[in-house]
Design an enzyme around this catalytic site. Structure first.
Site, PDB file in Angstrom:
ATOM      1  N   GLY A   1      23.532  -3.249  -4.591  1.00 49.79           N
ATOM      2  CA  GLY A   1      23.271  -2.110  -3.703  1.00 49.79           C
ATOM      3  C   GLY A   1      23.341  -2.504  -2.237  1.00 49.79           C
TER       4      GLY A   1
ATOM      5  NE  ARG B   1      24.081  -1.422  -8.666  1.00 48.83           N
ATOM      6  CZ  ARG B   1      23.090  -1.961  -7.953  1.00 48.83           C
ATOM      7  NH1 ARG B   1      22.786  -3.224  -8.115  1.00 48.83           N
ATOM      8  NH2 ARG B   1      22.418  -1.231  -7.097  1.00 48.83           N
TER       9      ARG B   1
ATOM     10  CG  ASP C   1      19.902  -8.170 -11.886  1.00 51.16           C
ATOM     11  OD1 ASP C   1      19.181  -8.964 -12.525  1.00 51.16           O
ATOM     12  OD2 ASP C   1      19.758  -6.947 -11.932  1.00 51.16           O
TER      13      ASP C   1
ATOM     14  CE  LYS D   1      21.582  -6.705  -2.300  1.00 53.61           C
ATOM     15  NZ  LYS D   1      22.376  -5.953  -3.277  1.00 53.61           N
ATOM     16  CB  THR D   2      17.328  -6.242  -2.856  1.00 48.47           C
ATOM     17  OG1 THR D   2      16.990  -4.969  -3.423  1.00 48.47           O
ATOM     18  CG2 THR D   2      16.139  -7.156  -3.021  1.00 48.47           C
ATOM     19  CB  ILE D   3      16.505  -1.642   0.325  1.00 49.49           C
ATOM     20  CG1 ILE D   3      16.822  -0.983  -1.021  1.00 49.49           C
ATOM     21  CG2 ILE D   3      17.691  -1.611   1.263  1.00 49.49           C
ATOM     22  CD1 ILE D   3      16.616   0.498  -1.022  1.00 49.49           C
ATOM     23  CG  ASP D   4      15.038  -2.472  -4.949  1.00 52.51           C
ATOM     24  OD1 ASP D   4      15.388  -1.541  -4.197  1.00 52.51           O
ATOM     25  OD2 ASP D   4      15.428  -2.580  -6.125  1.00 52.51           O
TER      26      ASP D   4
ATOM     27  CE1 TYR E   1       7.022  25.666   0.068  1.00 54.12           C
ATOM     28  CE2 TYR E   1       7.482  25.034   2.344  1.00 54.12           C
ATOM     29  CZ  TYR E   1       7.666  25.893   1.275  1.00 54.12           C
ATOM     30  OH  TYR E   1       8.490  26.973   1.404  1.00 54.12           O
TER      31      TYR E   1
ATOM     32  N   GLY F   1      13.540   1.635  -5.159  1.00 48.84           N
ATOM     33  CA  GLY F   1      12.885   0.404  -5.562  1.00 48.84           C
ATOM     34  C   GLY F   1      12.924   0.403  -7.073  1.00 48.84           C
TER      35      GLY F   1
ATOM     36  CD  GLU G   1      14.786   3.763  -7.532  1.00 49.49           C
ATOM     37  OE1 GLU G   1      15.474   4.773  -7.387  1.00 49.49           O
ATOM     38  OE2 GLU G   1      15.259   2.613  -7.474  1.00 49.49           O
TER      39      GLU G   1
ATOM     40  CE1 TYR H   1      22.500   5.196  -4.196  1.00 49.11           C
ATOM     41  CE2 TYR H   1      21.234   7.194  -4.611  1.00 49.11           C
ATOM     42  CZ  TYR H   1      21.878   6.059  -5.092  1.00 49.11           C
ATOM     43  OH  TYR H   1      21.899   5.792  -6.417  1.00 49.11           O
ATOM     44  CD  GLU H   2      18.112   9.572   1.643  1.00 50.77           C
ATOM     45  OE1 GLU H   2      18.226   8.750   0.708  1.00 50.77           O
ATOM     46  OE2 GLU H   2      18.139  10.803   1.496  1.00 50.77           O
TER      47      GLU H   2
HETATM   48  P1  FBP Z   1      20.032  -4.148  -5.430  1.00 53.90           P
HETATM   49  O1  FBP Z   1      18.930  -4.686  -6.283  1.00 53.90           O
HETATM   50  O2  FBP Z   1      21.377  -4.506  -5.893  1.00 53.90           O
HETATM   51  O3  FBP Z   1      19.821  -4.499  -3.982  1.00 53.90           O
HETATM   52  O4  FBP Z   1      19.990  -2.555  -5.485  1.00 53.90           O
HETATM   53  C1  FBP Z   1      18.827  -1.880  -5.243  1.00 53.90           C
HETATM   54  C2  FBP Z   1      18.947  -0.393  -5.354  1.00 53.90           C
HETATM   55  O5  FBP Z   1      19.084   0.202  -4.079  1.00 53.90           O
HETATM   56  C3  FBP Z   1      17.731   0.171  -6.093  1.00 53.90           C
HETATM   57  O6  FBP Z   1      16.680   0.463  -5.212  1.00 53.90           O
HETATM   58  C4  FBP Z   1      18.293   1.369  -6.794  1.00 53.90           C
HETATM   59  O7  FBP Z   1      17.591   1.655  -7.974  1.00 53.90           O
HETATM   60  C5  FBP Z   1      19.691   0.948  -7.113  1.00 53.90           C
HETATM   61  O8  FBP Z   1      20.068   0.015  -6.145  1.00 53.90           O
HETATM   62  C6  FBP Z   1      20.661   2.103  -7.105  1.00 53.90           C
HETATM   63  O9  FBP Z   1      21.903   1.643  -7.538  1.00 53.90           O
HETATM   64  P2  FBP Z   1      23.274   2.388  -7.296  1.00 53.90           P
HETATM   65  O10 FBP Z   1      23.653   2.145  -5.866  1.00 53.90           O
HETATM   66  O11 FBP Z   1      24.198   1.697  -8.232  1.00 53.90           O
HETATM   67  O12 FBP Z   1      23.061   3.842  -7.561  1.00 53.90           O
END
Ligand code: FBP
Length: 552
Positions: free
Chosen positions: A81, A145, A176, A202-205, A243, A251, A311, A426-427
């Site tokens: 991602g 991926r 991964d 790397k990973t935003i998670d 609301y 994540g 998520e 994604y944003e």
């Molecule tokens: P990475 O672990 O590869 O950094 O991806 C993280 C992530 O952004 C998760 O937060 C999310 O569940 C997933 O990718 C979404 O994957 P895709 O871009 O394939 O829809």
């Protein structure tokens, strides 16, 4: 190409390097640390990685460079991602390569690891790199991926490496992807291919971290982006007072992103997957927890509020987690094709009924049909459930509504419950990297070159002391095998990098736990606003609350 005024300015930003890497390449030497071992399953991991297991941790320091000079031809891959800052890893790597020898070459393999297998690449030059400095996204070469795992793929990757005379490959990826980097490093070493492999975290998670890796890049920018949006929603909620907003944040597994956003914005409720698992909370108990906040606020503040849902929560709710694991086992191997070939949902449901235990089928059966179907969407190539596609925010809102209906009947609740749904993922993944991510990523790339130059293989580029100013950051490397253990994936035991989950006795969670009762009832929202790239340092160079609390 037309570019925005901000992009124009960001192209000129000079990222900061750790003090010790600023000395100039000729003045950087290596200090060796202790030999390492994997975090668990040592014997198994050692036997799977005989050539790369047990290596020493290293740190760079000031001193005469003793590496053997050689022309480097390095391939770089963006994997998994997107995360803000990937372009800066590449520009840092490029600058270090060229500062050492103008003849050094950097090739970018396109579309993720498949670029190496299919030999799809581009050679970078100054103009190419300059156009992407300090920008978000992975569009410089794209990402993917694909997992390199079959003998044919390893052979093809070797042929590509030989064809281009590669001396090293840098894989920029999450847990991964870096597991894949470790496997490739071992393969190249075992087969005397003469190509080193270096990973970058790397990973935003935010779940690729441990005693050595303080955080993965992208987490800072992504959480700041989501927190800005959540803060804006809180202000809207507090203005209209009509609301309840259910906000799902990315994540895949760990709840670091949700927790960081909660620390930044102080919502009424934030679920933490790891706590749900620890306390073995059922769907019904979680719904009650949210309904309690809705009911209490309806009597004092009004019929509005904000709930953050990670998520990955679905895999942490025990009954749901078991259901997902059973589904994964049920679809292992050729079973997926068998399932997909069934003519309609009724036939599929029958297949599911026969494949699940009675308890899991009961859980499955009470879910809305849309969610049931989302559980069967294709797994990613690493065997992960695509939790981004499961609308858990809607599921929880529905369960809360049912609870409130019951309370209305019992006469304890008289409010109104109108919902709005958001999914922030994604944003945040391709925003312009914050100053922190811009500096951190550039340093990771520059440092990856130092690891290559000194001949290391199967190492992760490591930059630490990150809660301090960049000048005090420490650069070095850690063997990837040190982070590995054996986990069950897609119905099989696999060596993988252990994911860092939210620690319930860690300072970030403890802070949240100490304040959430008040946040659940009162309106304590905080509004972080947009990422600032220029201005006072205490606004522009802020790290995350998570890092600040962890490093105290
Ligand atoms: P990475 O672990 O590869 O950094 O991806 C993280 C992530 O952004 C998760 O937060 C999310 O569940 C997933 O990718 C979404 O994957 P895709 O871009 O394939 O829809």
């Amino acid at each position: 190409m037309e570019i925005s005024p901000l992009q124009k300015e960001r192209l000129k930003y000079q990222p900061k390097l750790p003090g010790m890497l600023k000395n100039g390449i000729s003045d950087i030497c290596v200090r060796e640390g202790e030999a390492t071992q994997s975090v668990a399953d040592q014997e198994k991991i050692r036997s799977l990685f005989p050539n790369t297991y047990g290596k020493k941790e290293i740190t760079f320091q000031k001193g005469a460079n003793t590496s053997a000079p050689k022309k480097q031809v390095v391939g770089v891959i963006l994997s998994g991602g997107q995360a803000p800052g990937g372009h800066n890893v590449i520009s840092g790597l490029y600058d270090a390569l060229k500062a050492t020898n103008r003849e050094n070459v950097l090739l970018g393999f396109k579309g993720g690891p498949s670029g190496l297998v299919d030999d799809d690449c581009v050679e970078f030059d100054d103009a190419f790199i300059d156009a992407y400095r300090n920008t978000g996204g992975f569009d410089i070469i794209g990402s993917g991926r694909t997992k390199i795992e079959t003998p044919e793929q390893f052979k093809a990757a070797t042929e590509t490496a030989k064809k281009h005379g590669l001396t090293a490959v840098v894989i920029i990826g999450g847990d991964d992807s870096n597991t894949n980097a470790a496997v490739l490093a071992e393969y190249f070493a075992a087969n005397h291919v003469g190509v080193q492999v270096i990973g970058c975290p790397k990973t935003i998670d935010g779940d690729l971290k441990n005693d050595d890796i303080e955080c993965s890049f992208g987490f800072d920018t992504a959480t700041k982006t989501y927190s800005e949006l959540i803060g804006n929603i809180e202000r809207d909620a507090n203005s209209a007072k009509k609301y309840w907003h259910f906000v799902k944040v990315m994540g895949r597994s760990a709840s670091h992103v949700a927790l960081e956003c909660a620390l930044e914005t102080q919502p009424n409720v934030c679920l933490i997957g790891e706590e749900v698992a620890e306390k073995k909370m059922s769907l019904s108990q979680i719904a009650d927890q949210i309904a309690d906040s809705v009911e209490a606020r309806s009597k004092t503040e009004g019929n509005f509020g904000v709930v953050i849902i990670p998520e990955g929560i679905v895999e942490f709710v025990p009954e749901f987690g078991t259901l997902i694991r059973e589904i994964s086992e049920m679809l292992a191997g050729s079973k997926t094709e068998e399932f997909n070939a069934l003519p309609d949902w009724a036939a599929k449901k029958e297949f599911i009924r026969k494949g699940l235990t009675a308890e899991s089928y009961k859980v499955f059966d009470i879910l809305p049909e849309a969610i049931q179907k989302q559980l069967f969407l294709e797994r990613d190539p690493h065997g992960n459930v695509q939790v981004s596609l499961i609308e858990s925010e809607k599921l929880f809102a529905e369960l809360v509504k049912n609870k409130l209906d019951e309370r209305k009947k019992a006469g304890t609740y008289k409010g109104s419950f109108k919902t709005q749904f958001h999914f922030f993922g994604y944003e945040g993944r391709c925003a312009f990297p914050s100053n922190f991510d811009a500096d951190y990523c550039y340093s990771l790339g520059y440092n990856a070159f130092m690891l290559i130059q000194y001949g290391f293989n199967g190492y992760l580029s490591k930059v630490s002391n990150l809660s301090r100013p960049a000048d005090e950051w420490v650069a070095g490397g850690m063997p990837i095998t040190k982070m590995m253990n054996i986990e069950r994936r897609n119905g099989e035991d696999k060596p993988v990098i252990r994911k860092a989950l939210v620690e319930l006795d860690g300072k970030p969670f403890k802070y949240f736990e100490a304040h959430r009762a008040e946040w659940a009832v009162k309106t304590c929202y905080t509004y972080p606003g947009a990422i600032q790239y220029y201005g006072p340092s205490d606004v522009c160079d802020l790290t995350t609350r998570t890092l600040a609390l962890e490093k105290g």
